[in-house]
Scaffold this motif. Structure first.
Motif, mmCIF file in Angstrom:
data_model
loop_
_atom_site.group_PDB
_atom_site.id
_atom_site.type_symbol
_atom_site.label_atom_id
_atom_site.label_comp_id
_atom_site.label_asym_id
_atom_site.label_seq_id
_atom_site.Cartn_x
_atom_site.Cartn_y
_atom_site.Cartn_z
ATOM 1 N N ARG A 72 19.114 69.963 33.570
ATOM 2 C CA ARG A 72 17.666 69.829 33.393
ATOM 3 C C ARG A 72 17.094 68.426 33.533
ATOM 4 N NH1 ARG A 72 16.177 73.182 28.010
ATOM 5 N NH2 ARG A 72 16.633 75.268 28.787
ATOM 6 N N ALA A 73 17.869 67.401 33.179
ATOM 7 C CA ALA A 73 17.288 66.050 33.127
ATOM 8 C C ALA A 73 18.291 65.010 33.595
ATOM 9 C CB ALA A 73 16.856 65.736 31.688
ATOM 10 N N ALA A 83 28.187 66.961 24.093
ATOM 11 C CA ALA A 83 28.221 68.379 24.472
ATOM 12 C C ALA A 83 28.708 69.159 23.269
ATOM 13 C CB ALA A 83 29.155 68.587 25.665
ATOM 14 N N LEU A 84 27.910 70.120 22.835
ATOM 15 C CA LEU A 84 28.277 70.982 21.726
ATOM 16 C C LEU A 84 28.542 72.381 22.273
ATOM 17 C CD1 LEU A 84 28.627 71.585 18.690
ATOM 18 C CD2 LEU A 84 26.170 72.133 18.657
ATOM 19 N N ALA A 85 29.799 72.818 22.165
ATOM 20 C CA ALA A 85 30.186 74.157 22.617
ATOM 21 C C ALA A 85 30.221 75.089 21.415
ATOM 22 C CB ALA A 85 31.563 74.115 23.275
ATOM 23 N N THR A 86 29.633 76.264 21.583
ATOM 24 C CA THR A 86 29.640 77.287 20.539
ATOM 25 C C THR A 86 30.160 78.584 21.146
ATOM 26 O OG1 THR A 86 27.713 76.285 19.486
ATOM 27 C CG2 THR A 86 28.233 78.556 18.872
ATOM 28 N N ARG A 102 23.338 66.965 25.366
ATOM 29 C CA ARG A 102 22.166 66.202 24.939
ATOM 30 C C ARG A 102 22.343 64.708 25.160
ATOM 31 N NH1 ARG A 102 18.663 69.100 21.592
ATOM 32 N NH2 ARG A 102 19.526 71.050 20.823
ATOM 33 N N ASP A 103 21.232 64.071 25.451
ATOM 34 C CA ASP A 103 21.103 62.613 25.458
ATOM 35 C C ASP A 103 20.152 62.325 24.308
ATOM 36 O OD1 ASP A 103 20.472 59.956 25.835
ATOM 37 O OD2 ASP A 103 19.911 60.175 27.943
ATOM 38 N N GLY A 104 20.700 62.017 23.140
ATOM 39 C CA GLY A 104 19.870 61.905 21.944
ATOM 40 C C GLY A 104 19.324 63.277 21.602
ATOM 41 N N ALA A 109 21.418 69.442 29.708
ATOM 42 C CA ALA A 109 21.924 70.611 30.419
ATOM 43 C C ALA A 109 22.281 71.720 29.432
ATOM 44 C CB ALA A 109 23.151 70.246 31.246
ATOM 45 N N GLU A 110 22.232 72.947 29.946
ATOM 46 C CA GLU A 110 22.744 74.109 29.234
ATOM 47 C C GLU A 110 23.786 74.731 30.148
ATOM 48 O OE1 GLU A 110 20.053 76.830 27.342
ATOM 49 O OE2 GLU A 110 18.482 75.290 27.317
#
Length: 130
Positions: A72-73, A83-86, A102-104, A109-110
């Protein structure tokens, strides 16, 4: 092979400081000096591996079989991303992960990653043509 038990909700977080080697230019996926989508996918997969690693018995592993990336960005060199994986879904040997990069506070991205639990030695033997 005895399958380990996985429950939805299992998580892991990994971090990366973006370097020149992580850019679209370096990876051949574009001509801009920002985090490349192939590196986003690799980071997402690293997070999914980390989520399962402490629950996998010897002789068993997981391999990635499917991924969907929504990048996305842009993220410039020098920024630290997480990166948080669930683990979202378990269907027999298939594990479905949702990964947020995430960046902050900004979502970069997802990524949705599917992994399959399998016998490590049998998989390697098959890959080597045995």
């Amino acid at each position: 092979m005895e399958l380990p038990e996985f429950a939805p909700g299992l998580t892991a977080r990994v971090e990366l400081t973006v370097t020149e080697a992580d850019t679209a230019q370096a990876l051949g996926s574009g001509d801009v000096p920002v985090l490349g989508t192939p590196r986003v996918l690799a980071l997402a997969e690293t997070a999914t591996v980390a989520a399962t690693a402490r629950h996998i018995p010897g002789g068993v592993t997981t391999v990635g079989t499917r991924a969907e990336v929504e990048h996305r960005a842009p993220t410039p060199v020098g920024r630290r991303i997480t990166a948080l994986a669930t683990l979202a879904k378990v269907d027999g040997r298939k594990l479905g992960f949702d990964v947020i990069v995430r960046d902050g506070e900004e979502v970069v991205a997802e990524v949705r990653v599917e992994r399959v639990v399998l016998d490590r030695q049998r998989f390697i033997a098959k890959a080597q043509g045995a």
